[in-house]
Design a protein around this motif. Sequence first.
Motif, PDB file in Angstrom:
ATOM      1  N   SER A 179      27.514  31.263  38.085  1.00  0.00           N
ATOM      2  CA  SER A 179      26.815  32.043  39.089  1.00  0.00           C
ATOM      3  C   SER A 179      27.889  32.646  39.985  1.00  0.00           C
ATOM      4  CB  SER A 179      25.857  31.150  39.876  1.00  0.00           C
ATOM      5  OG  SER A 179      25.098  31.912  40.780  1.00  0.00           O
ATOM      6  N   GLY A 180      27.507  33.123  41.124  1.00  0.00           N
ATOM      7  CA  GLY A 180      28.475  33.697  42.034  1.00  0.00           C
ATOM      8  C   GLY A 180      28.467  32.988  43.367  1.00  0.00           C
ATOM      9  N   GLU A 181      29.518  33.172  44.121  1.00  0.00           N
ATOM     10  CA  GLU A 181      29.590  32.621  45.465  1.00  0.00           C
ATOM     11  C   GLU A 181      30.420  33.562  46.328  1.00  0.00           C
ATOM     12  OE1 GLU A 181      29.356  28.196  46.670  1.00  0.00           O
ATOM     13  OE2 GLU A 181      31.498  28.635  46.533  1.00  0.00           O
ATOM     14  N   ILE A 182      30.044  33.649  47.600  1.00  0.00           N
ATOM     15  CA  ILE A 182      30.771  34.455  48.580  1.00  0.00           C
ATOM     16  C   ILE A 182      31.373  33.515  49.607  1.00  0.00           C
ATOM     17  CG2 ILE A 182      30.579  36.234  50.364  1.00  0.00           C
ATOM     18  CD1 ILE A 182      28.149  37.331  48.804  1.00  0.00           C
ATOM     19  N   ALA A 183      32.654  33.684  49.892  1.00  0.00           N
ATOM     20  CA  ALA A 183      33.332  32.905  50.925  1.00  0.00           C
ATOM     21  C   ALA A 183      33.721  33.828  52.067  1.00  0.00           C
ATOM     22  CB  ALA A 183      34.568  32.218  50.361  1.00  0.00           C
ATOM     23  N   VAL A 184      33.610  33.346  53.288  1.00  0.00           N
ATOM     24  CA  VAL A 184      34.045  34.102  54.471  1.00  0.00           C
ATOM     25  C   VAL A 184      35.286  33.413  55.030  1.00  0.00           C
ATOM     26  CG1 VAL A 184      33.431  34.892  56.775  1.00  0.00           C
ATOM     27  CG2 VAL A 184      31.702  34.876  54.964  1.00  0.00           C
ATOM     28  N   ILE A 185      36.360  34.181  55.157  1.00  0.00           N
ATOM     29  CA  ILE A 185      37.649  33.647  55.595  1.00  0.00           C
ATOM     30  C   ILE A 185      38.031  34.280  56.927  1.00  0.00           C
ATOM     31  CG2 ILE A 185      40.106  33.458  55.011  1.00  0.00           C
ATOM     32  CD1 ILE A 185      39.273  33.692  52.045  1.00  0.00           C
ATOM     33  N   SER A 186      38.446  33.445  57.877  1.00  0.00           N
ATOM     34  CA  SER A 186      38.926  33.951  59.167  1.00  0.00           C
ATOM     35  C   SER A 186      40.311  34.555  58.978  1.00  0.00           C
ATOM     36  CB  SER A 186      38.998  32.816  60.184  1.00  0.00           C
ATOM     37  OG  SER A 186      39.738  33.225  61.322  1.00  0.00           O
ATOM     38  N   LEU A 187      40.530  35.729  59.526  1.00  0.00           N
ATOM     39  CA  LEU A 187      41.841  36.369  59.417  1.00  0.00           C
ATOM     40  C   LEU A 187      42.765  35.968  60.555  1.00  0.00           C
ATOM     41  CD1 LEU A 187      40.672  39.870  58.176  1.00  0.00           C
ATOM     42  CD2 LEU A 187      41.844  38.102  56.869  1.00  0.00           C
ATOM     43  N   ASP A 188      42.270  35.163  61.485  1.00  0.00           N
ATOM     44  CA  ASP A 188      43.135  34.599  62.537  1.00  0.00           C
ATOM     45  C   ASP A 188      43.780  33.297  62.079  1.00  0.00           C
ATOM     46  OD1 ASP A 188      42.594  36.651  64.354  1.00  0.00           O
ATOM     47  OD2 ASP A 188      40.766  35.654  65.065  1.00  0.00           O
ATOM     48  N   THR A 189      42.963  32.416  61.480  1.00  0.00           N
ATOM     49  CA  THR A 189      43.461  31.086  61.097  1.00  0.00           C
ATOM     50  C   THR A 189      43.484  30.886  59.589  1.00  0.00           C
ATOM     51  OG1 THR A 189      41.237  30.133  61.164  1.00  0.00           O
ATOM     52  CG2 THR A 189      42.500  30.155  63.226  1.00  0.00           C
ATOM     53  N   PHE A 190      42.894  31.818  58.839  1.00  0.00           N
ATOM     54  CA  PHE A 190      42.729  31.723  57.380  1.00  0.00           C
ATOM     55  C   PHE A 190      41.852  30.536  56.982  1.00  0.00           C
ATOM     56  CE2 PHE A 190      46.985  33.760  57.868  1.00  0.00           C
ATOM     57  CZ  PHE A 190      46.574  35.038  57.502  1.00  0.00           C
ATOM     58  N   ALA A 191      41.050  30.056  57.917  1.00  0.00           N
ATOM     59  CA  ALA A 191      40.127  28.968  57.621  1.00  0.00           C
ATOM     60  C   ALA A 191      38.911  29.514  56.880  1.00  0.00           C
ATOM     61  CB  ALA A 191      39.683  28.290  58.914  1.00  0.00           C
ATOM     62  N   LEU A 192      38.339  28.686  55.997  1.00  0.00           N
ATOM     63  CA  LEU A 192      37.120  29.042  55.288  1.00  0.00           C
ATOM     64  C   LEU A 192      35.931  28.726  56.189  1.00  0.00           C
ATOM     65  CD1 LEU A 192      35.851  29.997  52.624  1.00  0.00           C
ATOM     66  CD2 LEU A 192      35.833  27.617  51.884  1.00  0.00           C
ATOM     67  N   LEU A 193      35.196  29.750  56.597  1.00  0.00           N
ATOM     68  CA  LEU A 193      34.128  29.592  57.574  1.00  0.00           C
ATOM     69  C   LEU A 193      32.786  29.280  56.936  1.00  0.00           C
ATOM     70  CD1 LEU A 193      34.969  32.539  59.998  1.00  0.00           C
ATOM     71  CD2 LEU A 193      35.663  30.142  60.167  1.00  0.00           C
ATOM     72  N   SER A 194      32.508  29.857  55.781  1.00  0.00           N
ATOM     73  CA  SER A 194      31.211  29.620  55.147  1.00  0.00           C
ATOM     74  C   SER A 194      31.274  29.994  53.685  1.00  0.00           C
ATOM     75  CB  SER A 194      30.104  30.417  55.851  1.00  0.00           C
ATOM     76  OG  SER A 194      30.356  31.802  55.761  1.00  0.00           O
ATOM     77  N   ARG A 195      30.301  29.465  52.947  1.00  0.00           N
ATOM     78  CA  ARG A 195      30.146  29.799  51.532  1.00  0.00           C
ATOM     79  C   ARG A 195      28.669  30.065  51.257  1.00  0.00           C
ATOM     80  NH1 ARG A 195      32.347  24.580  49.020  1.00  0.00           N
ATOM     81  NH2 ARG A 195      31.587  25.481  47.063  1.00  0.00           N
ATOM     82  N   VAL A 196      28.403  31.113  50.494  1.00  0.00           N
ATOM     83  CA  VAL A 196      27.034  31.540  50.224  1.00  0.00           C
ATOM     84  C   VAL A 196      26.896  31.766  48.724  1.00  0.00           C
ATOM     85  CG1 VAL A 196      25.305  33.339  50.622  1.00  0.00           C
ATOM     86  CG2 VAL A 196      26.842  32.659  52.481  1.00  0.00           C
ATOM     87  N   ARG A 197      25.880  31.183  48.118  1.00  0.00           N
ATOM     88  CA  ARG A 197      25.625  31.427  46.699  1.00  0.00           C
ATOM     89  C   ARG A 197      25.170  32.870  46.484  1.00  0.00           C
ATOM     90  NH1 ARG A 197      25.373  26.399  43.982  1.00  0.00           N
ATOM     91  NH2 ARG A 197      27.083  25.261  44.958  1.00  0.00           N
ATOM     92  N   ASN A 198      25.532  33.409  45.323  1.00  0.00           N
ATOM     93  CA  ASN A 198      25.335  34.831  45.062  1.00  0.00           C
ATOM     94  C   ASN A 198      25.049  34.992  43.573  1.00  0.00           C
ATOM     95  OD1 ASN A 198      25.400  37.587  45.913  1.00  0.00           O
ATOM     96  ND2 ASN A 198      27.412  37.808  44.959  1.00  0.00           N
ATOM     97  N   LYS A 199      23.805  35.398  43.234  1.00  0.00           N
ATOM     98  CA  LYS A 199      23.424  35.456  41.826  1.00  0.00           C
ATOM     99  C   LYS A 199      22.688  36.743  41.531  1.00  0.00           C
ATOM    100  CE  LYS A 199      20.970  32.737  38.315  1.00  0.00           C
ATOM    101  NZ  LYS A 199      20.170  31.516  38.062  1.00  0.00           N
ATOM    102  N   PRO A 200      23.104  37.476  40.467  1.00  0.00           N
ATOM    103  CA  PRO A 200      24.256  37.208  39.618  1.00  0.00           C
ATOM    104  C   PRO A 200      25.570  37.453  40.364  1.00  0.00           C
ATOM    105  CG  PRO A 200      23.297  39.317  39.024  1.00  0.00           C
ATOM    106  CD  PRO A 200      22.387  38.702  40.044  1.00  0.00           C
ATOM    107  N   TYR A 201      26.656  37.013  39.772  1.00  0.00           N
ATOM    108  CA  TYR A 201      27.934  37.075  40.483  1.00  0.00           C
ATOM    109  C   TYR A 201      28.394  38.502  40.742  1.00  0.00           C
ATOM    110  CZ  TYR A 201      29.784  37.510  35.677  1.00  0.00           C
ATOM    111  OH  TYR A 201      30.019  37.900  34.381  1.00  0.00           O
ATOM    112  N   ASP A 202      27.932  39.480  39.922  1.00  0.00           N
ATOM    113  CA  ASP A 202      28.372  40.856  40.145  1.00  0.00           C
ATOM    114  C   ASP A 202      27.506  41.607  41.149  1.00  0.00           C
ATOM    115  OD1 ASP A 202      26.285  40.910  38.377  1.00  0.00           O
ATOM    116  OD2 ASP A 202      27.284  42.116  36.851  1.00  0.00           O
TER     117      ASP A 202
END
Length: 559
Positions: free
Chosen positions: A167-190
């Motif tokens: 399946s797919g997943e979306i990650a949100v990354i902070s550009l200040d700390t490069f920390a992973l803020l959240s993950r969201v499932r995404n289907k289909p992946y494209d």
Amino acid sequence: MDEGGIPLLPDSLVYQIFLNLGPADVLAAGLVCHQWQAVSRDEFLWREQFYRYYQVARNVPRHPAATSWYEEFRRLYDTVPCVEVQTLEEHTDQVLHLSFSHSGFQFASCSKDCTVKIWNNDLSISLLHSADMRPYNWSYTQFSQFNQDDSLLLASGVFLGPHNSSSGEIAVISLDTFALLSRVRNKPYDVFGCWLTDTSLISGNLHRIGDITSCSVLWLNNAFQDVESENVNVVKRLFKIQNLNASTIRTVMVADCSRFDSPELLLDAGAPGAGPGRVFDLSSDSEDQAVDPGPARAKGLRHVLEGRAQPQLSECALETKAAELLAQGHTKPPERSTAAAGNKLLIFTTGCFTYSPHQIGIKQILPHQMTTAGPVLGEGRGSDAFFDALDHVIDVHGHIIGMGLSPDNRYLYVNSRAWPSGSVVADPMQPPPIAEEIDLLVFDLKTMREVKRALRAHRAYTPNDECFFIFLDVSRDFVASGAEDRHGYIWDRHYNICLAKLRHQDVVNSVVFSPQEQELLLTASDDATIKAWRSPRTVRVRQASRPRPFFSWFASQRR
């Protein structure tokens, strides 16, 4: 000159001689004397040189913003990013996608090596950060996008679920700390995902209803979800759309209608047979609904449909007819708004005849829909749950393999591999064969009309059931695309001509212009490299303390 300093040849004769020379020879001859220099800058002379050298149709006028034919010739020759200045080899597998920050100071890359890399765009490009997504069960990263204020990066990838289901997943990354803020499932992946606002993003989910019928739900997600709470995301359902004949919604993007009125090129100027253009819209406001009819109702409907059909319908055709019939009266018509300038357009690939993406769906997003406030995940609509009707549908009669917006969001550029003329889809699981040539189509999102004739120079070779996305990008004056023939391509948006081929060792998957500097282009390839290309003018300025005049450069750098 004779002894009195009077030219032995009149200007008219020198002009006729210069007409038979190439542009580099004309510029070189202009260095001989004042008379020849004056003739070598003649506007009519450079008009002829322009049309002849670039092979532009004579009925195409000069760009409205151009000040002279000489300067326009120089723009096309000297400002196209076609000189390779740097090769980045930090990825260890195919590089699939590139995206720039809006400031142009950074860019991100995604790869089959399952990393998202963030780069500093300075005089020399350098790696700033690399995020390995394998610990999150990703198999590779495929797409990224910066939010409007460049504080967050959306990264999309393929997620390996239970029993090796992908399946797919979306990650949100902070550009200040490069920390992973959240993950969201995404289907289909494209579906890829995209930003709607600075703090909310759009994802997709797919629900199977029958063998070839499904439902796509598009969700608005808060970017600041707690990673530990990824299964109770703060989300809001945007739209629910019926899919027929094995099609699904993919490749979502957002166009901002408030930017439509910024200065733009006259794209339809001089196009052969240019007329008002085809208008694309839905023939009906009705969309299909995912309602389980139950065994008895389905059986009765089957008898009705089979009784009407001559010859007898196939299983696939019967399922599609049933879905269409059951959806009648259960589709919510599009909401209309008079304040179009404040609205946005959700754009995605879809279809209605086969699983390969051959249509572009457009759905208006109103201001009150641009927040996650309101109904949350789990909200139901009961057995009479409605589907959302699309505002517009564009059928390209081919397999869509790429889309990109112009900087003002008004024009949509589409990479498509055409189906044979007159082809009919008899089986949704067997789409027509597709052309090797890639057509680059242009649609005006303000009028919903096709404009310009198709750009064509790049090629692809994979068959319909294997072909993949080839990302393109659009700047103020140029449009660029990758191709499977190991080259990137650049065209001029006004003149519809190919200006440069950019060589790699394998398929070019993605290209991107710097949003602040269209004379810088990046290309990404299956050869695991990213190449940076700059214009001859930029290279000249960077390499020399005193830039050489254009005509001197041109004379020594003939292509």
